[in-house]
Design a protein around this motif. Structure first.
Motif, short mmCIF file in Angstrom:
data_model
loop_
_atom_site.label_atom_id
_atom_site.label_comp_id
_atom_site.label_asym_id
_atom_site.label_seq_id
_atom_site.Cartn_x
_atom_site.Cartn_y
_atom_site.Cartn_z
N LEU A 1 0.84 -1.21 0.00
CA LEU A 1 0.00 0.00 0.00
C LEU A 1 0.88 1.25 0.00
CD1 LEU A 1 -2.81 -1.08 2.48
CD2 LEU A 1 -3.10 -0.54 0.06
N GLN A 2 1.97 1.20 0.78
CA GLN A 2 2.88 2.35 0.81
C GLN A 2 3.47 2.61 -0.57
OE1 GLN A 2 5.35 1.20 4.09
NE2 GLN A 2 4.74 3.01 5.24
N ARG A 3 3.79 1.51 -1.26
CA ARG A 3 4.33 1.63 -2.62
C ARG A 3 3.32 2.35 -3.52
NH1 ARG A 3 6.49 -3.89 -4.03
NH2 ARG A 3 8.07 -3.38 -2.52
N MET A 4 2.03 2.02 -3.33
CA MET A 4 1.00 2.66 -4.14
C MET A 4 0.93 4.15 -3.84
SD MET A 4 -1.85 -0.25 -3.76
CE MET A 4 -3.01 0.09 -5.02
N ILE A 5 1.10 4.48 -2.56
CA ILE A 5 1.06 5.90 -2.17
C ILE A 5 2.20 6.64 -2.84
CG2 ILE A 5 1.37 7.49 -0.21
CD1 ILE A 5 -0.19 5.35 1.43
N TYR A 6 3.37 6.00 -2.91
CA TYR A 6 4.52 6.61 -3.56
C TYR A 6 4.16 6.97 -5.01
CZ TYR A 6 9.02 7.11 -5.85
OH TYR A 6 10.06 7.58 -6.60
N PHE A 7 3.58 6.00 -5.73
CA PHE A 7 3.23 6.25 -7.13
C PHE A 7 2.12 7.30 -7.25
CE2 PHE A 7 5.45 2.21 -7.75
CZ PHE A 7 6.33 2.64 -8.74
N LEU A 8 1.16 7.26 -6.31
CA LEU A 8 0.08 8.26 -6.33
C LEU A 8 0.67 9.66 -6.15
CD1 LEU A 8 -2.93 6.87 -4.29
CD2 LEU A 8 -2.88 7.59 -6.68
N ASN A 9 1.61 9.79 -5.20
CA ASN A 9 2.23 11.09 -4.95
C ASN A 9 2.98 11.59 -6.18
OD1 ASN A 9 1.32 11.62 -2.39
ND2 ASN A 9 2.98 10.51 -1.40
N GLN A 10 3.68 10.67 -6.86
CA GLN A 10 4.39 11.05 -8.09
C GLN A 10 3.41 11.60 -9.12
OE1 GLN A 10 7.87 10.74 -8.49
NE2 GLN A 10 7.66 10.35 -6.30
N LYS A 11 2.26 10.93 -9.23
CA LYS A 11 1.26 11.30 -10.22
C LYS A 11 0.66 12.66 -9.86
CE LYS A 11 -2.30 9.00 -12.86
NZ LYS A 11 -3.43 9.89 -12.74
N ILE A 12 0.38 12.84 -8.55
CA ILE A 12 -0.21 14.11 -8.10
C ILE A 12 0.74 15.27 -8.43
CG2 ILE A 12 -0.86 15.43 -6.01
CD1 ILE A 12 -1.93 12.65 -4.94
N LYS A 13 2.06 15.02 -8.21
CA LYS A 13 3.06 16.07 -8.49
C LYS A 13 3.05 16.45 -9.97
CE LYS A 13 6.43 14.87 -5.02
NZ LYS A 13 7.58 14.01 -4.88
#
Ligand code: NAI
Length: 186
Positions: A172-184
């Motif tokens: 799940l943390q890995r998904m958050i990392y990718f989500l944050n990249q996308k949001i940026k």
């Protein structure tokens, strides 16, 4: 009608894995397909089962008959892949002797003897983190060679033992990392 051949492009559409990767991985194990024709489905399934060792039946044990252990025990998907839960082990006296989905909960004191008797090679650990090292040691004593561990802790085990740890919260943390990249980027 059953398909006789399948192309790497079709497999790619079904799995989401690139056709290049599929061709590369299959080529690693030999010549399965023919250019322009594809892979013969029957032979491919047979070969993959042999490669994965799933053409035979594997007895496994689960240690820890709590929320996770019981959920895994109730999961029907294991049998489809050739895995059969032979017994579940726990140390909670109130659970010992109960039968869930036809599988008996046995005392962890009997684990080593049971593993040796049935020559079981695969185990799943579903006990709290502070009990996991004890369980690994018992599994190793019983001759287990492959361990799927759900307890969130580092474990020691001898060379030659294959131990895979799974932690859904890390996924799940890995998904958050990718989500944050996308949001940026948005
Ligand atoms: P739980 O508390 O419901 O069940 C644990 C079971 O282990 C209990 O039945 C308890 O009696 C038994 N146990 C404790 N010490 C033992 C020992 N020495 N020998 C034999 N049995 C023993 O816990 P739950 O929710 O089922 O979680 C089990 C483990 O899986 C925990 O380590 C938890 O952190 C982990 N977990 C991991 C997940 C993941 O994604 N990797 C997801 C959910 C849980």
């Amino acid at each position: 009608m059953i398909k006789e051949t399948i192309s790497s492009t079709e497999m790619s559409e079904m799995t989401g894995i690139s056709s290049y990767q599929i061709r590369k991985d299959l080529a690693f194990f030999g010549e399965f397909g023919k250019r322009g024709v594809g892979y013969p489905v029957k032979e491919l399934v047979h070969s993959l089962k042999t490669i994965l060792g799933s053409s035979r039946k594997w007895d496994i044990v689960i240690v820890g008959a709590g929320n996770l252990g019981e959920a895994l025990l109730r999961y029907k998907g294991f049998q489809k892949r050739g895995f059969y839960v032979k017994a579940v082990f726990d140390y909670d006296e109130s659970k010992i002797g109960k039968v869930i989905c036809g599988v008996k909960i046995l005392h962890v004191h009997d684990l080593v003897r049971f593993l040796k008797k049935w020559k079981i090679k695969i185990a799943i650990i579903a006990v709290p983190a502070d009990a996991a090292q004890f369980v690994v040691d018992q599994l190793v004593l019983g001759g287990i060679q492959s361990i799927l561990n759900f307890a969130p802790t580092a474990l020691k085990y001898p060379d030659g033992i294959n131990l895979n740890s799974i932690d859904i919260s890390i996924e799940l943390q890995r998904m958050i990392y990718f989500l944050n990249q996308k949001i940026k980027m948005d």
